[in-house]
Design a protein around this motif. Structure first.
Motif, PDB file in Angstrom:
ATOM      1  N   GLN A   1       0.806  -1.193   0.000  1.00 31.98           N
ATOM      2  CA  GLN A   1       0.000   0.000   0.000  1.00 31.98           C
ATOM      3  C   GLN A   1       0.849   1.257   0.000  1.00 31.98           C
ATOM      4  OE1 GLN A   1      -2.888  -0.104   3.113  1.00 31.98           O
ATOM      5  NE2 GLN A   1      -3.257  -2.276   2.875  1.00 31.98           N
ATOM      6  N   SER A  36       2.466   2.271 -15.558  1.00 33.04           N
ATOM      7  CA  SER A  36       2.242   3.438 -16.421  1.00 33.04           C
ATOM      8  C   SER A  36       3.137   4.577 -15.957  1.00 33.04           C
ATOM      9  CB  SER A  36       0.777   3.888 -16.343  1.00 33.04           C
ATOM     10  OG  SER A  36      -0.104   2.879 -16.764  1.00 33.04           O
ATOM     11  N   TYR A  38       3.474   9.000 -16.196  1.00 30.81           N
ATOM     12  CA  TYR A  38       2.787  10.250 -16.500  1.00 30.81           C
ATOM     13  C   TYR A  38       3.772  11.410 -16.436  1.00 30.81           C
ATOM     14  CZ  TYR A  38      -1.405   7.505 -15.591  1.00 30.81           C
ATOM     15  OH  TYR A  38      -2.386   6.544 -15.621  1.00 30.81           O
ATOM     16  N   GLN A  40       3.770  15.573 -15.906  1.00 32.19           N
ATOM     17  CA  GLN A  40       2.918  16.649 -15.417  1.00 32.19           C
ATOM     18  C   GLN A  40       3.682  17.966 -15.391  1.00 32.19           C
ATOM     19  OE1 GLN A  40       1.524  16.573 -11.291  1.00 32.19           O
ATOM     20  NE2 GLN A  40      -0.452  17.435 -11.904  1.00 32.19           N
ATOM     21  N   TYR A  89       5.584  10.735 -12.915  1.00 29.05           N
ATOM     22  CA  TYR A  89       5.069   9.791 -11.922  1.00 29.05           C
ATOM     23  C   TYR A  89       4.877   8.421 -12.559  1.00 29.05           C
ATOM     24  CZ  TYR A  89       3.857  13.888  -9.105  1.00 29.05           C
ATOM     25  OH  TYR A  89       3.910  15.045  -8.368  1.00 29.05           O
ATOM     26  N   TYR A  93      -0.203  -1.474 -10.803  1.00 31.95           N
ATOM     27  CA  TYR A  93      -1.268  -2.240 -10.166  1.00 31.95           C
ATOM     28  C   TYR A  93      -0.712  -2.773  -8.852  1.00 31.95           C
ATOM     29  CZ  TYR A  93      -4.899  -5.817  -9.529  1.00 31.95           C
ATOM     30  OH  TYR A  93      -5.921  -6.591  -9.035  1.00 31.95           O
ATOM     31  N   TYR A 100      -4.570   0.500  -7.590  1.00 29.09           N
ATOM     32  CA  TYR A 100      -3.373   1.025  -8.223  1.00 29.09           C
ATOM     33  C   TYR A 100      -2.693   1.994  -7.261  1.00 29.09           C
ATOM     34  CZ  TYR A 100      -4.797  -1.017 -12.658  1.00 29.09           C
ATOM     35  OH  TYR A 100      -5.136  -1.901 -13.649  1.00 29.09           O
ATOM     36  N   PHE A 102       0.522   5.198  -7.087  1.00 23.49           N
ATOM     37  CA  PHE A 102       1.462   6.070  -7.775  1.00 23.49           C
ATOM     38  C   PHE A 102       2.812   6.069  -7.081  1.00 23.49           C
ATOM     39  CE2 PHE A 102      -0.643   8.200 -11.175  1.00 23.49           C
ATOM     40  CZ  PHE A 102      -1.984   8.267 -10.843  1.00 23.49           C
ATOM     41  N   GLY A 103       3.807   6.536  -7.814  1.00 24.99           N
ATOM     42  CA  GLY A 103       5.120   6.751  -7.241  1.00 24.99           C
ATOM     43  C   GLY A 103       5.215   8.103  -6.553  1.00 24.99           C
ATOM     44  N   THR A 104       6.356   8.343  -5.938  1.00 28.68           N
ATOM     45  CA  THR A 104       6.572   9.576  -5.172  1.00 28.68           C
ATOM     46  C   THR A 104       6.865  10.776  -6.054  1.00 28.68           C
ATOM     47  OG1 THR A 104       8.861   8.854  -4.919  1.00 28.68           O
ATOM     48  CG2 THR A 104       7.354   8.413  -3.086  1.00 28.68           C
ATOM     49  N   GLY A 105       7.114  10.542  -7.330  1.00 33.26           N
ATOM     50  CA  GLY A 105       7.320  11.627  -8.280  1.00 33.26           C
ATOM     51  C   GLY A 105       8.773  12.030  -8.437  1.00 33.26           C
TER      52      GLY A 105
END
Lengths: 111, 121
Positions: A1, A36, A38, A40, A89, A93, A100, A102-105
């Motif tokens: 998580q 995936s 992204y 931004q 980012y 899954y 899903y 996300f990463g920390t960016g």
């Protein structure tokens, strides 16, 4: 998580190639090819640049490519351009609990 | 073309329930494989995946927020609604809705402009 781990920042000069890593665990990135990426820009909504680890949506530059090894996925930007300066980012899954994450960016800077 | 737009309150008080509506065009949630999800981003911080609903009414939730979230769809109105209970100042964020399909395997290819929600008394 927990969020996937990305480096806080990566930089490169115009024309160079850079790689952004995205580290998960065996039950998310390590188990599924459902990563995936992204892009931004400030004040804008994210834009999908890679899905299913290596696939590019229509209209996304071929300078963007993705890969995965074990529990780490990677985004490579080749021929770095000023317009590539943005936050990136990853997303994967999460597995058993059907979600899903996300990463920390990563802030990509073009020197 | 596909467009999505989030709507709802800009300010909510702590402990209240937030209700956000995503109104979309250019696709239908009656089409097999289509889904709409929600993502949020606190000011200056990372994206956080919240929830996703598919045409089949399959629903996915962030495990961390599962007990506070409800996602529903109204196919006839081309809308997806996200409810989040017991709002707290840490929930202050820009909330995005986004389009996906099974073929994108979790990737969101079209996004709304985002809706800033501030939680404060």
């Amino acid at each position: 998580q927990s969020a996937l781990t990305q480096p806080a920042s990566v930089s490169g000069s115009p024309g160079q190639s850079i790689t952004v890593s995205c580290t998960g665990i065996s039950s998310d990135v390590g188990r599924y090819n459902l990563v995936s990426w992204y892009q931004q820009h400030p004040g804008k909504a994210p834009k999908l640049v890679i899905y299913e680890v290596t696939k590019r949506p229509s209209g996304v530059s071929a300078r963007f490519s993705g890969s995965k090894s074990g529990t780490t996925a990677s985004l490579t930007i080749s021929g770095l351009q000023a317009e590539d300066e943005a936050d990136y980012y990853c997303s994967s899954y999460g597995g058993v609990q059907n979600y899903y994450v996300f990463g920390t960016g990563t802030r990509v800077s073009v020197l | 073309q596909i467009t999505l737009k989030e709507s709802g309150p800009t300010l909510v008080k702590p402990t209240q329930t937030l209700t956000l509506t995503c109104t979309f065009s250019g696709f239908s949630l009656s089409t097999p494989g289509v889904g709409v999800g929600w993502v949020r981003q606190p000011p200056g911080k990372a994206l956080q995946w919240l929830a996703l609903i598919y045409k089949t009414d399959e629903k996915l939730y962030s495990p961390i927020l599962r007990t506070r979230l409800t996602i529903t769809k109204d196919t006839s109105k081309n809308q997806v609604v996200l409810m989040m209970t017991n709002m707290d100042p840490v929930d202050t964020a820009t909330y995005y809705c986004a389009h996906t399909t099974y073929s994108l395997l979790g990737g969101f290819d079209y996004w709304g402009q985002g809706s800033l929600v501030t939680v404060s008394s």
